[in-house]
Design an enzyme around this catalytic site. Structure first.
Site, PDB file in Angstrom:
ATOM      1  N   ARG A 100      -3.216  -9.993   5.268  1.00 40.62           N
ATOM      2  CA  ARG A 100      -3.678 -10.059   3.874  1.00 40.62           C
ATOM      3  C   ARG A 100      -2.512  -9.598   2.994  1.00 40.62           C
ATOM      4  O   ARG A 100      -2.106  -8.428   3.059  1.00 40.62           O
ATOM      5  CB  ARG A 100      -4.902  -9.170   3.699  1.00 40.62           C
ATOM      6  N   LYS A 122       0.813  -1.217   0.000  1.00 41.53           N
ATOM      7  CA  LYS A 122       0.000   0.000   0.000  1.00 41.53           C
ATOM      8  C   LYS A 122       0.847   1.267   0.000  1.00 41.53           C
ATOM      9  O   LYS A 122       2.060   1.230   0.188  1.00 41.53           O
ATOM     10  CB  LYS A 122      -0.954  -0.012   1.205  1.00 41.53           C
TER      11      LYS A 122
END
Length: 418
Positions: free
Chosen positions: A392, A357
């Site tokens: 995740r 991210k």
């Protein structure tokens, strides 16, 4: 006013970690030393002049004259003593809330078993991996395989072989700036993949969606878990999810819960991940603002857990995710990751989704999302130190190696068991 409390364990380094130690501090310290900590505490509302133990302070709350919030640090013994004093002194609700948070932190990690004959199992006493399978054309990390069912199924099988405990299939990008897709489009992307993977894999196939129609069809196709970035919230046509502002009570937020999702999942024995998100993917990163991001996200998830329980969803099936990068600035993300230990007080397994991210690029200086795996694994290890047990990730093999090594260090060489 509803009583709210949060506790955060603050570990400290015992003497055996001192710079003067020639022997390995990790091995020299007793297990009791290494697990020593204090409690950081926030409790509200509290009457002005009500008296608090040493180490705690009172501060007024905006808009609530005569009432405030208690903050500070206590030893475990002092906290237990104050809980007992509250119970005996007429503050039963405050004692109950603090006691529940204390027990949630110290309760054993749950094991989820479900499916016919207990086919699936997630043991949260150890780190678990959710492998990301983006069946989209616009994934932020460039790994989407939309329109190619064979490639998508092959990727899912590869994730499982590399050590994934769950394969998470998503057919709608939730990256910042992404446009919403229709129910029909999302179904066409994921259903063939879910159906094929659920037949080939021994591990559960999860579906990353916020649409009740997609949830229902995916579960019929063989999906065994739901991962909802809206925390079962009402989602409009643009992909937006309504979130109550700080201070909203559970009663005022109930209409923000999607009753169709709750009704669907209440009768099913499948895990559900509830994630915090503020705003729509299209504009959620346009100057996000919070008074206190950690406390607001904590109490949102607390209220949503309570609403799910009221709607008939067994809390033993719930997993929570603070939603790194979803309607949060870099500073907000860092605050949440630094104080992740607080969220164990919710009593649910914690999932962290930070892989590749923007915050990883911000911290590492790596612009290409596809080159951020090493830094992502470093943040996952730090997250594991604060109590996270499910991650995740895109790079399952690398994450498994990093987390296994860190787990072994934390547990004196004990290897992660699958």
């Amino acid at each position: 006013m509803r009583v709210q409390a949060v506790l955060e364990p603050l570990p400290f380094f015992p003497r055996s970690f001192g710079l003067g130690e020639r022997q390995s501090g990790h091995l020299a310290a007793s297990r009791e030393d290494r697990e020593a900590f204090f409690w950081y505490l926030e409790l509200e509302p509290w009457p002005e002049g009500g008296g608090v133990p040493g180490g705690l302070s009172w501060e007024g709350m905006e808009g609530r004259p005569g009432w405030g919030r208690v903050r500070g640090i206590l030893s475990p013994e002092s906290l237990d003593g104050w809980i007992l004093a509250l119970k005996n002194g007429g503050f039963g609700e405050h004692a109950c809330v603090l006691g529940d948070a204390r027990r949630n932190h110290e309760s054993g990690r749950p094991v989820m078993r479900w499916g016919e004959g207990g086919r699936y199992c997630l043991d949260f006493s150890r780190p678990l991996l959710m492998g990301i399978l983006n069946v989209t054309p616009d994934s932020f990390s460039g790994d989407g395989v939309a329109g190619d069912v064979t490639a998508a199924v092959g990727r899912g099988v590869e994730l499982a072989r590399n050590g994934a405990d769950v394969v998470d299939v998503g057919g709608e990008s939730t990256r910042p700036g992404a446009d919403a897709v229709s129910v029909a489009e999302e179904l066409s992307r994921i259903i063939p993949v879910v159906r094929a993977l659920s037949r080939r894999l021994e591990i559960p196939v999860s579906v990353d969606t916020s649409k009740p129609e997609v949830m229902e069809e995916a579960l019929l196709a063989g999906a065994a878990m739901i991962n909802d970035v809206s925390a079962l919230g009402v989602v409009d046509a643009s992909g937006g999810v309504a979130v109550a502002v700080d201070g909203a009570e559970a009663e005022a937020e109930e209409h923000l819960l999607d009753r169709r999702k709750v009704s669907l999942l209440a009768g099913l024995d499948v895990p559900v991940c509830l994630m915090h998100r503020r705003g729509t993917p299209k504009g959620m990163q346009d100057n996000p603002w919070y008074r206190d991001v950690v406390r607001e996200v904590y109490h949102f998830l607390e209220r949503r857990i309570a609403a799910c329980r009221k709607g008939g969803i067994d809390r033993r099936r719930l997993i929570v995710d603070v939603g790194i990068g979803f309607g949060k600035s870099a500073g907000h993300n860092l605050e949440l990751m630094r104080h992740h230990g607080m969220f164990s007080g919710l009593g649910q397994p914690l999932m962290l989704g930070v892989s590749r991210k923007r915050i990883v690029g911000h911290l590492s200086g790596v612009a290409d999302p596809g080159m951020r795996d090493t830094a992502s694994h470093a943040l996952a290890v730090l997250g594991m130190r604060t109590g996270v047990r499910m991650f995740r990730v895109h790079d399952v093999a690398g994450a498994r190696q990093a987390l296994t090594a860190a787990w072994g260090w934390m547990n004196d060489g004990e290897r992660r068991k699958r």
